[in-house]
Design a protein around this motif. Structure first.
Motif, PDB file in Angstrom:
ATOM      1  N   UNK A 248       0.835  -1.208   0.000  1.00 53.21           N
ATOM      2  CA  UNK A 248       0.000   0.000   0.000  1.00 53.21           C
ATOM      3  C   UNK A 248       0.862   1.248   0.000  1.00 53.21           C
ATOM      4  N   UNK A 249       1.951   1.217   0.740  1.00 49.86           N
ATOM      5  CA  UNK A 249       2.872   2.364   0.745  1.00 49.86           C
ATOM      6  C   UNK A 249       3.475   2.562  -0.640  1.00 49.86           C
ATOM      7  N   UNK A 250       3.749   1.470  -1.325  1.00 46.93           N
ATOM      8  CA  UNK A 250       4.264   1.574  -2.695  1.00 46.93           C
ATOM      9  C   UNK A 250       3.220   2.180  -3.618  1.00 46.93           C
ATOM     10  N   UNK A 251       1.967   1.762  -3.477  1.00 45.41           N
ATOM     11  CA  UNK A 251       0.892   2.342  -4.285  1.00 45.41           C
ATOM     12  C   UNK A 251       0.751   3.835  -4.012  1.00 45.41           C
TER      13      UNK A 251
ATOM     14  N   UNK B 155       4.704   3.673  -6.911  1.00 46.07           N
ATOM     15  CA  UNK B 155       5.432   2.460  -7.308  1.00 46.07           C
ATOM     16  C   UNK B 155       4.431   1.310  -7.496  1.00 46.07           C
ATOM     17  N   UNK B 156       3.514   1.516  -8.427  1.00 46.80           N
ATOM     18  CA  UNK B 156       2.426   0.545  -8.638  1.00 46.80           C
ATOM     19  C   UNK B 156       2.966  -0.817  -9.030  1.00 46.80           C
ATOM     20  N   UNK B 157       3.967  -0.842  -9.898  1.00 42.06           N
ATOM     21  CA  UNK B 157       4.540  -2.116 -10.327  1.00 42.06           C
ATOM     22  C   UNK B 157       5.082  -2.924  -9.163  1.00 42.06           C
ATOM     23  N   UNK B 158       5.714  -2.255  -8.219  1.00 41.00           N
ATOM     24  CA  UNK B 158       6.247  -2.951  -7.046  1.00 41.00           C
ATOM     25  C   UNK B 158       5.127  -3.607  -6.246  1.00 41.00           C
TER      26      UNK B 158
ATOM     27  N   UNK C 233       3.474  -6.988 -17.772  1.00 41.99           N
ATOM     28  CA  UNK C 233       4.212  -5.750 -18.031  1.00 41.99           C
ATOM     29  C   UNK C 233       3.263  -4.655 -18.521  1.00 41.99           C
ATOM     30  N   UNK C 234       2.355  -5.014 -19.431  1.00 45.95           N
ATOM     31  CA  UNK C 234       1.382  -4.034 -19.916  1.00 45.95           C
ATOM     32  C   UNK C 234       0.390  -3.652 -18.822  1.00 45.95           C
ATOM     33  N   UNK C 235       0.033  -4.619 -17.981  1.00 40.13           N
ATOM     34  CA  UNK C 235      -0.848  -4.317 -16.853  1.00 40.13           C
ATOM     35  C   UNK C 235      -0.213  -3.265 -15.956  1.00 40.13           C
TER      36      UNK C 235
END
Length: 980
Positions: A509-512, A516-519, A710-712
């Motif tokens: 959640x902290x990444x979002x 850093x959505x991919x993470x 990757x596209x997602x």
């Protein structure tokens, strides 16, 4: 240029129409009409690039033949005024090529019409306008009767629903925007009417292809005359008053590009001549303001009205923040926290800091908190402290469900901002000096609405507390008001996630929250919670299967299905009900005439309320379970435990409630979330959707939407944050116009008199002010070797209080960035922008002030925290020291000698410790610094006289830069020789 057009009409014998003739014209083919015993031949018609009949499951194959299909439709209708077919028309974005446009239309027709059981005759036309521009659009003729293996049956009256047409209109908008985003194309469309958007123009029909039709053929004339009239009249309105266009364009975006303007002008003009006149009128309007270029090197513009809104917002915020009349005594604070601890709620360090911040004496306080960080719990404690002090606490939010969640989480009685504004307009429920207004989910509120709320509170003497997260769902209307206010006045931050129970999910959640959505996606994928299917349809089925298994395994857990569009929500609700029906969890279906059309409801169904109703105690987004239902009404149990009964003749704004859009879910907390990803998503909706849960989140997607993960990740990482006009640096203007702009003086009304008065005023204000000289950016090391020209004249034309405020603002922005780095988090774009804007503001009151303050902070980082807390004296003194060093070569030389000696000692220490690599790196850095001295001849000359302090013996003709560089090299070589 993408435009929105979606309309429906009925092909009826009452006006002489023939379904066969209509189909022949739409498909550019020759069809025989059995009823009229006549051939309708339009095979020479140009522009039809795709034509097909699409049948629902179970329909007989013979209906694939267009002649058979529409002759059977004609034969089945006996009345002379019979309704034969429904025709839907929609525009295809011009940005798409023919293949993309056909696929867009086919996918929509299949999903919205064929799956409902309709026979659809689709024809895509790619016509050309007189100027050669494409006019792509589609005609869909729909049969009005149910169809089975034997052919057509009875007419389906549900398909005539007005609400169904509204759903189709919205679904088309969402479908186009998703596909545009997926293809990386610019432009979006809006299905809402101009009236609903508050725009003073008449909506238009699509221009159909011009054609001659004989009345006896039963063909309706094209509506080209009507379209042309509306376009011409709208164009005339804009030419007469360009502000109409600027108001429309800035309704949902604070700034716009030339392309945006051209798109709008093309839509609202008749022919090239009027298009040019519309463009010229808007470009020449005194209400148009050029802002400069954005990060994509595109010129951006706004309206003077938008700037006025932002100025009023800024003034209201400044005045509220400057008041110190709403303090809460320590006794009441301590009592509130003690009561919370008795209930088992112990505020974390960040929550306590936020609590202290909002219960301080300032009239404006903001809290920025990540999703699930316990903002509402903190506000509940603050409510008790405020009420103990004698304040009345009110809550407000953009949506009903957000207001409900604020009230449920904090105990603050809450309602929507719209209803609150309506009450104010009626003279009711006015704010007063003893009121605290808490605004939740503030990041979703546009600039205009936020300005009205803050101005109302300012005028009433009330306190405003804003809570939100600029990285979650963006404002629906224009602007990023919450971000702007927090950048200007600061905010307490709560970054510790409390909603998720596992550490790795809190980290995700902290990444979002930090882009850093991919993470985050990879983290969930590593736990087996990201699922790919071949198609979106399969992904939808797998999602509902998983939801159903979890529902049966853990019936006591709360759960929700989330996705991007209302069309997908409807499909997911249908599939969820199918699973419940199969497992025997639903009673008998009862047909209820709901606001969105007839729906089947049963005992045990989950429903969602779609409109606020104070008498019932429900809001838009409230969820409940049906306990009893009939065609006249139902009794339900709300999720908060209350029972509600109502008659559908009084309240019919309900629908199934198993799935919801991301916008409906912001502020919701559940045990488990099931998310269907679609191409219209971005990092903001992904953040909301993937952070609603406590225990578990399952993410599903189809490979027809995203070829791979990757596209997602790429799609769900798109940043679509709203901007402000104030985000862009304005080009230098003459002082008279700048003075006038700040006071919203209109040009060119009374231009000559106004300009002369403004210039005279400006001369008085700016006497003695010397503009900043241009700074040549040079590569510098940690030692400042750049040279400024002598700074004559006063260094500051404003009061010390203005400088103090600018220093405090810079300190807050720098402190925000420092906190992110201390936590190992990436610095967000809006934080970097806030620091840059704070630096610009500081430079306005003190030339080179930002540069001097940054240099002072580098020498003493403690200045950041002091400045952020309003203790600016130390920073101002350090800035003056840095200014003296910057303008005086001798002082620069003293600073250089001091830092050079420090680095020499550090290098020697590394060498003694055996850290040769570190000593080598520092030596190269010192060489670079020495080599840069040629850019500052005054410093180089001063250092030449201080060579002994640098332990150098200068030879005639040798430069100090070369001697310094050689001293570093010799020392390094000597070390290498000893090693050998």
């Amino acid at each position: 240029m993408a435009i929105y057009h979606f309309s429906a009409k009925v092909v009826s014998r009452a006006n002489g129409s023939s379904a066969v003739a209509s189909a022949a014209y739409r498909s550019a083919s020759e069809l025989h009409d059995d009823r009229l015993n006549r051939d309708h031949d339009f095979s020479n018609k140009a522009g039809v690039i795709h034509s097909e009949v699409m049948l629902p499951e179970g329909a007989p194959e013979r209906l694939n033949d267009r002649t058979t299909l529409w002759n059977e439709v004609e034969a089945g209708e006996k009345r002379k005024d019979a309704q034969l077919a429904r025709e839907v028309e929609f525009s295809i974005p011009r940005e798409m090529d023919e293949k993309q446009g056909v696929q867009l239309a086919r996918d929509f027709v299949k999903e919205q019409f064929v799956k409902r059981g309709m026979v659809a005759d689709l024809n895509v036309h790619w016509d050309k306008a007189k100027d050669g521009t494409p006019k792509p659009h589609a005609h869909v003729m729909l049969a009005m009767r149910d169809v089975g293996p034997e052919g057509f049956g009875k007419k389906n009256r549900d398909w005539n629903s007005t609400e169904l047409l509204k759903d189709w209109r919205e679904a088309w908008s969402a479908h186009v925007n998703e596909r545009m985003a997926e293809l990386g194309l610019e432009g979006r469309i809006d299905h809402r009417s101009y009236e609903a958007q508050g725009i003073g123009l008449e909506p238009q029909h699509k221009i159909g292809p011009a054609a001659s039709r004989r009345p006896e053929q039963g063909l309706e004339a094209e509506r080209i005359e009507d379209h042309t009239r509306i376009a011409r009249e709208n164009g005339a309105k804009i030419i007469a008053n360009p502000n109409v266009a600027l108001d429309a364009i800035t309704r949902q975006q604070a700034t716009f590009t030339t392309r945006d303007l051209a798109t709008f002008a093309f839509r609202h003009s008749d022919g090239k001549e009027q298009f040019d006149q519309v463009m010229g009128a808007v470009r020449g309007s005194p209400e148009l303001v050029a802002l400069g270029k954005d990060g994509h090197d595109q010129e951006r513009f706004t309206s003077r009205d938008m700037i006025a809104v932002e100025n009023r917002l800024e003034r209201a915020g400044d005045e509220l923040a400057g008041r110190g009349e709403h303090s809460v005594g320590d006794r009441h604070r301590d009592a509130a926290t003690a009561k919370a601890e008795e209930r088992g709620l112990v505020l974390s360090g960040e929550q306590r800091d936020a609590f202290d911040h909002v219960t301080g004496d300032a009239g404006l306080a903001s809290v920025v908190g990540y999703a699930g960080s316990g903002k509402s719990a903190m506000l509940g404690v603050a409510r008790e402290a405020w009420e103990g002090q004698g304040y009345t606490v009110r809550g407000a939010a953009l949506s009903g469900i957000a207001a409900e969640n604020l009230e449920g989480g904090s105990g603050i009685q809450s309602r929507t901002i719209a209803s609150l504004e309506h009450a104010w307009e009626q003279g009711r429920e006015q704010l007063g000096p003893r009121d605290v207004l808490v605004v939740d989910e503030a990041g979703m509120i546009g600039s205009r609405q936020m300005e009205r709320v803050l101005s109302q509170a300012r005028d009433a003497g009330a306190k405003v507390v804003m809570v939100g997260d600029p990285e979650q769902l963006q404002a629906i209307e224009a602007g990023a008001a919450f971000r702007s206010v927090t950048e200007r006045h600061g905010a307490a931050e709560i970054t510790e996630i409390r909603r998720q129970r596992e550490d790795w999910q809190r980290d995700a959640t902290r990444a979002l929250a930090t882009g850093r959505t991919g993470e985050a996606i990879h983290a969930y994928d590593g736990k087996g919670m990201v699922h790919a299917a071949d198609t979106r349809e399969q992904a939808r089925g797998e999602l509902v299967d998983g939801w159903d298994r979890a529902r049966q395994a853990e019936p006591g857990k709360s759960r929700i299905i989330l996705t991007h569009t209302n069309a997908e929500v409807q499909s997911l609700n249908g599939e969820a009900r199918d699973r419940l029906r199969a497992s025997g969890n639903l009673g008998d279906d009862v047909t209820v005439k709901a606001e969105r059309g007839e729906r089947q409801f049963a005992t045990g169904d989950r429903i969602m309320f779609l409109r606020n109703e104070r008498g019932m105690g429900v809001k838009n987004g409230t969820l409940a379970t049906i306990e009893r239902v009939s065609s006249e009404g139902m009794a339900v149990r709300l999720d908060d435990g209350r029972g509600v009964a109502f008659d559908t003749k009084d309240y019919a704004h309900v629908d199934h409630g198993y799935a919801a859009t991301f916008h409906k879910s912001q502020g919701v907390t559940v045990d488990r979330a099931h998310v269907l990803a679609t191409p219209g998503m971005d990092r903001h909706s992904a953040y909301v959707g993937m952070s609603r849960h406590r225990d578990d989140m399952q993410l599903h997607y189809g490979r027809d939407d995203f070829a791979d993960q990757r596209q997602l990740v790429r799609a769900l990482s798109r940043d679509r944050g709203k901007d402000m006009a104030g985000d862009y640096a304005r080009p230098e203007q003459d002082q008279a116009r700048a003075f006038a702009d700040r006071r919203e003086i209109r040009f060119p009304e009374r231009a000559r008199q106004v300009v002369e008065k403004v210039r005279a005023k400006a001369r008085g204000m700016f006497d003695g002010f010397r503009p900043k000289p241009a700074i040549v950016k040079e590569k510098e090391g940690p030692i400042n070797t750049a040279r400024d020209r002598s700074e004559g004249g006063p260094i500051n034309t404003t009061s010390n209080s203005s400088q103090a405020r600018a220093i405090e603002r810079y300190g807050r922005a720098a402190a925000d960035i420092g906190r992110m780095r201390e936590k190992g988090l990436p610095v967000l774009a809006h934080q970097e922008q806030a620091l840059a804007k704070a630096g610009d503001a500081l430079d306005q009151v003190r030339p080179h002030g930002a540069r001097d303050l940054a240099s002072a902070i580098e020498r003493d980082p403690r200045l950041v925290h002091d400045a952020a807390e309003g203790n600016t004296g130390g920073a101002a003194k350090a800035m003056e020291t840095e200014r003296q060093v910057r303008i005086d070569p001798e002082k620069r030389a003293g600073r250089f000698v001091e830092q050079w000696r420090t680095m020499k000692e550090a290098q020697a220490s590394m060498e003694r410790a055996g850290d040769r690599a570190g000593a080598e790196r520092l030596g190269k850095r010192m060489e670079g610094i020495a080599g840069g001295l040629h850019r500052d001849p005054q410093l180089e000359s001063a250092l030449h006289r201080r060579a002994p302090e640098l332990e150098l013996k200068m030879e005639r003709g040798r430069s100090i830069a070369n001697e310094l560089a050689q001293s570093v090299t010799i020392g390094r070589d000597r070390d290498h020789g000893m090693s050998r």
